[in-house]
Design a protein around this motif. Structure first.
Motif, PDB file in Angstrom:
ATOM      1  N   ILE A 184       9.770  25.134 -30.047  1.00  0.00           N
ATOM      2  CA  ILE A 184       8.523  25.277 -30.313  1.00  0.00           C
ATOM      3  C   ILE A 184       8.075  24.178 -31.322  1.00  0.00           C
ATOM      4  CG2 ILE A 184       5.863  26.825 -30.669  1.00  0.00           C
ATOM      5  CD1 ILE A 184       7.502  26.584 -27.770  1.00  0.00           C
ATOM      6  N   VAL A 185       8.942  24.389 -32.571  1.00  0.00           N
ATOM      7  CA  VAL A 185       8.528  24.056 -33.449  1.00  0.00           C
ATOM      8  C   VAL A 185       8.989  22.081 -33.020  1.00  0.00           C
ATOM      9  CG1 VAL A 185       9.642  23.322 -35.801  1.00  0.00           C
ATOM     10  CG2 VAL A 185      10.034  25.911 -35.266  1.00  0.00           C
ATOM     11  N   PRO A 223      -0.427  18.339 -28.351  1.00  0.00           N
ATOM     12  CA  PRO A 223       1.790  19.486 -28.771  1.00  0.00           C
ATOM     13  C   PRO A 223       1.412  19.667 -26.922  1.00  0.00           C
ATOM     14  CG  PRO A 223      -0.125  19.820 -30.368  1.00  0.00           C
ATOM     15  CD  PRO A 223      -1.167  18.604 -29.282  1.00  0.00           C
ATOM     16  N   LEU A 224       0.241  19.835 -25.833  1.00  0.00           N
ATOM     17  CA  LEU A 224       0.387  20.318 -24.747  1.00  0.00           C
ATOM     18  C   LEU A 224       1.211  18.541 -24.685  1.00  0.00           C
ATOM     19  CD1 LEU A 224      -1.129  22.432 -22.112  1.00  0.00           C
ATOM     20  CD2 LEU A 224      -2.476  20.356 -21.938  1.00  0.00           C
ATOM     21  N   MET A 241       6.673  17.874 -21.486  1.00  0.00           N
ATOM     22  CA  MET A 241       8.032  17.542 -22.150  1.00  0.00           C
ATOM     23  C   MET A 241       9.176  17.951 -21.669  1.00  0.00           C
ATOM     24  SD  MET A 241       7.277  14.022 -21.394  1.00  0.00           S
ATOM     25  CE  MET A 241       6.307  14.557 -20.133  1.00  0.00           C
ATOM     26  N   ILE A 242       9.034  18.961 -22.815  1.00  0.00           N
ATOM     27  CA  ILE A 242       9.975  19.800 -23.276  1.00  0.00           C
ATOM     28  C   ILE A 242      10.113  20.410 -21.484  1.00  0.00           C
ATOM     29  CG2 ILE A 242      10.402  22.403 -24.114  1.00  0.00           C
ATOM     30  CD1 ILE A 242       9.746  20.682 -26.668  1.00  0.00           C
ATOM     31  N   VAL A 243       8.776  21.140 -20.772  1.00  0.00           N
ATOM     32  CA  VAL A 243       9.645  21.943 -19.659  1.00  0.00           C
ATOM     33  C   VAL A 243      10.416  20.906 -18.607  1.00  0.00           C
ATOM     34  CG1 VAL A 243       8.341  22.334 -18.271  1.00  0.00           C
ATOM     35  CG2 VAL A 243       7.298  23.427 -20.000  1.00  0.00           C
ATOM     36  N   LEU A 254       3.164  27.903 -32.147  1.00  0.00           N
ATOM     37  CA  LEU A 254       2.706  26.894 -30.899  1.00  0.00           C
ATOM     38  C   LEU A 254       1.343  27.452 -31.859  1.00  0.00           C
ATOM     39  CD1 LEU A 254       3.069  25.655 -28.428  1.00  0.00           C
ATOM     40  CD2 LEU A 254       2.273  28.574 -27.710  1.00  0.00           C
ATOM     41  N   VAL A 255       0.859  28.468 -32.262  1.00  0.00           N
ATOM     42  CA  VAL A 255      -0.654  29.156 -32.897  1.00  0.00           C
ATOM     43  C   VAL A 255      -1.339  27.468 -33.691  1.00  0.00           C
ATOM     44  CG1 VAL A 255      -2.662  30.700 -33.506  1.00  0.00           C
ATOM     45  CG2 VAL A 255      -1.064  30.715 -32.191  1.00  0.00           C
TER      46      VAL A 255
END
Length: 502
Positions: free
Chosen positions: A157-158, A167-168, A173-175, A482-483
């Motif tokens: 997340i960081v 960020p989306l 990409m992480i998913v 994340l926020v």
């Protein structure tokens, strides 16, 4: 006394002839790729991963790969100062004042200040690693499966919060990286997953193919589509040793940059880029004459150079203590350790003390070698800019394919380089970063393993992640990160910081 004994072990390991030679090779290659725009340490480390598979000792491979990484931070400043063309993204801010100094006939002074600041920062940051790694590891060893899962979630997340761009897209990409990591046989049930009946996919996607494709081939395609042109060197390079006044004015900025870089380097994502830009902003705020910045301020070279090199060193801390790569290069090094059969995690510093302390000691040696390489050989590094891309890139691709094929003799893994290269290029064109994808791919198996083990221990109760205080705190920090990442003000500031990286 334990620290002293560990350092003696590290120095004994690092001073072995083979390790010294590969440390020299690593920092020389790192300097070269830092000088050449459009290649970078991530692509270079990806290309050299196949070679490390054949090394007898993991410590030799890691010393070389680490040298490439922090060596590139040195090399990137050379072209930033001389021709206003940063070889590395973290050196972009150095060009602002470094190139102005060069135009004023002070190129030698700027290069020397950059090298000396980098050396001092790298040395201090290495001490920080040596001091911080054991206690952090001792704390991490007390973590259960739930806490380890939460640590990985926090790291991912960081990395989204610190990624450039949307960020989306970084989350996507992480998913995607995590999904790609699930291809192959389930480690718990040995059931084939997402292999579509292809036996060659039973072992999953080869890390080397993914890394070389996403960073090597994709980077080449991007540069061929949008070639970067070399600038022109301004004037002759004279007086490589700075005067007493320049040294005096550099001490405080380099010290502040070292502290800032040492802290930000631990953060997942672009810690070294944030460190250099953050240092420049800090020096401009504390300066008595902020108007000189952008017109040849020596503090604008000393501070950022110290910051990005300190950050490059301390980015090893989460990898060595938690098994958590802080950026793309650290993910590559983590992959190299996995290829060597090293189990990443908090226990690596106890299970492999020779590797960890040999790496730490080699950083001192590497920083000293970099000073020797950067100042006397500046002319040679600059001449490398005359190598045309149409000669350089095909050679890199051929070398990468041969190296990848030599690991297991599987032609499908060579084809994987092509496929992931095209995917990486399309992602870059779409404004997506490959680094979060690689982090997801490397950390995906750990994320799944810790999740399933924690649920097995808790008999399927998902509340175990919230009822354990440390795990709940880490997940809370991940939620806060994340926020913050999606807040409009923060997003705009991040885009400004990473604008030079594009």
């Amino acid at each position: 006394m334990d620290l002293f004994d560990n350092l003696i072990l590290g120095l004994t390991t690092a001073f072995q002839l083979k390790n010294l030679l590969f440390c020299l090779l690593g920092v020389a290659l790192g300097t070269a790729v830092g000088v050449l725009p459009g290649i970078g340490p991530t692509a270079t480390v990806a290309m050299l991963l196949p070679i490390t598979f054949g090394f007898d000792e993991p410590v030799t491979a890691i010393i070389m790969l680490a040298g490439i990484y922090y060596g590139a931070q040195y090399g990137g400043s050379t072209t930033a100062i001389l021709i206003n063309l940063p070889g590395e993204s973290s050196s972009a801010v150095t060009a602002l004042d470094g190139h102005q100094l060069a135009r004023q006939g002070k190129a030698g002074t700027a290069l020397a200040i950059a090298a000396l600041s980098s050396f001092a920062a790298g040395t201090v940051a290495t001490v920080a690693i040596a001091v911080a790694a054991p206690p952090l590891t001792a704390v991490a060893l007390k973590f259960g499966q739930a806490e380890l899962f939460s640590v990985v979630v926090l790291g991912l997340i960081v990395s989204i919060a610190l990624a450039s761009g949307s960020p989306l897209k970084a989350l996507a990409m992480i998913v995607l990286g995590i999904l790609l990591s699930t291809v192959g046989r389930d480690g718990f049930t040995n059931t084939a997953r997402f292999t579509f009946g292809i036996p060659d996919l039973d072992a999953g996607f080869n890390f080397v193919s993914v890394a070389v494709g996403l960073f090597g081939v994709a980077e080449i395609l991007r540069n061929l589509h949008d070639p970067q042109h070399s600038g022109r060197i301004v004037g002759a390079i004279k007086g490589l040793w700075p005067g007493r006044e320049d040294l005096r004015r550099s001490v405080a900025p380099a010290t502040r940059g070292t502290v800032l870089g040492s802290i930000l380097g631990v953060l997942p994502g672009g810690g070294h880029v944030l460190a250099s830009f953050g240092s420049y902003a800090l020096e401009k705020k504390v300066s008595r004459n902020p108007k000189e910045f952008g017109h040849g301020a020596i503090a604008g070279v000393a501070g950022p150079e110290a910051a990005n090199n300190a950050a490059a060193q301390t980015s090893f801390i989460p990898l060595l203590t938690l098994g958590l790569p802080a950026n793309g290069v650290m993910a590559m090094i983590a992959g190299a350790l996995i290829l060597q059969g090293i189990a990443l995690g908090p226990s690596v510093i106890q299970d492999e003390p020779e590797l960890v302390w040999g790496l730490i000691a080699s950083m001192w040696i590497g920083n000293f070698l970099l000073v020797l390489l950067n100042l006397p050989l500046i002319g040679m590094w600059v001449k490398m800019l005359q190598v045309p891309y149409w000669v350089l890139f095909p050679a890199i691709v051929v070398f990468a394919c041969i190296g990848c094929y030599s690991i297991r003799g599987n032609i499908y893994e060579v084809l994987g380089i092509v496929v992931f290269g095209l995917i990486g290029y399309l992602l870059i064109r779409a404004g997506c970063e490959p680094v979060p994808l690689l982090l997801g791919f490397v950390l995906g198996p750990f994320l799944e393993e810790y999740l399933r083990r924690a649920l097995i221990i808790s008999r399927g109760d998902p509340m175990t992640f919230l009822t354990r205080p440390i795990s709940a705190t880490l997940l809370g920090l991940a939620l806060v990160a994340l926020v913050i990442a999606v807040l409009p003000t923060i997003r705009r500031k991040r885009e400004v910081v990473f604008a030079e990286e594009e």
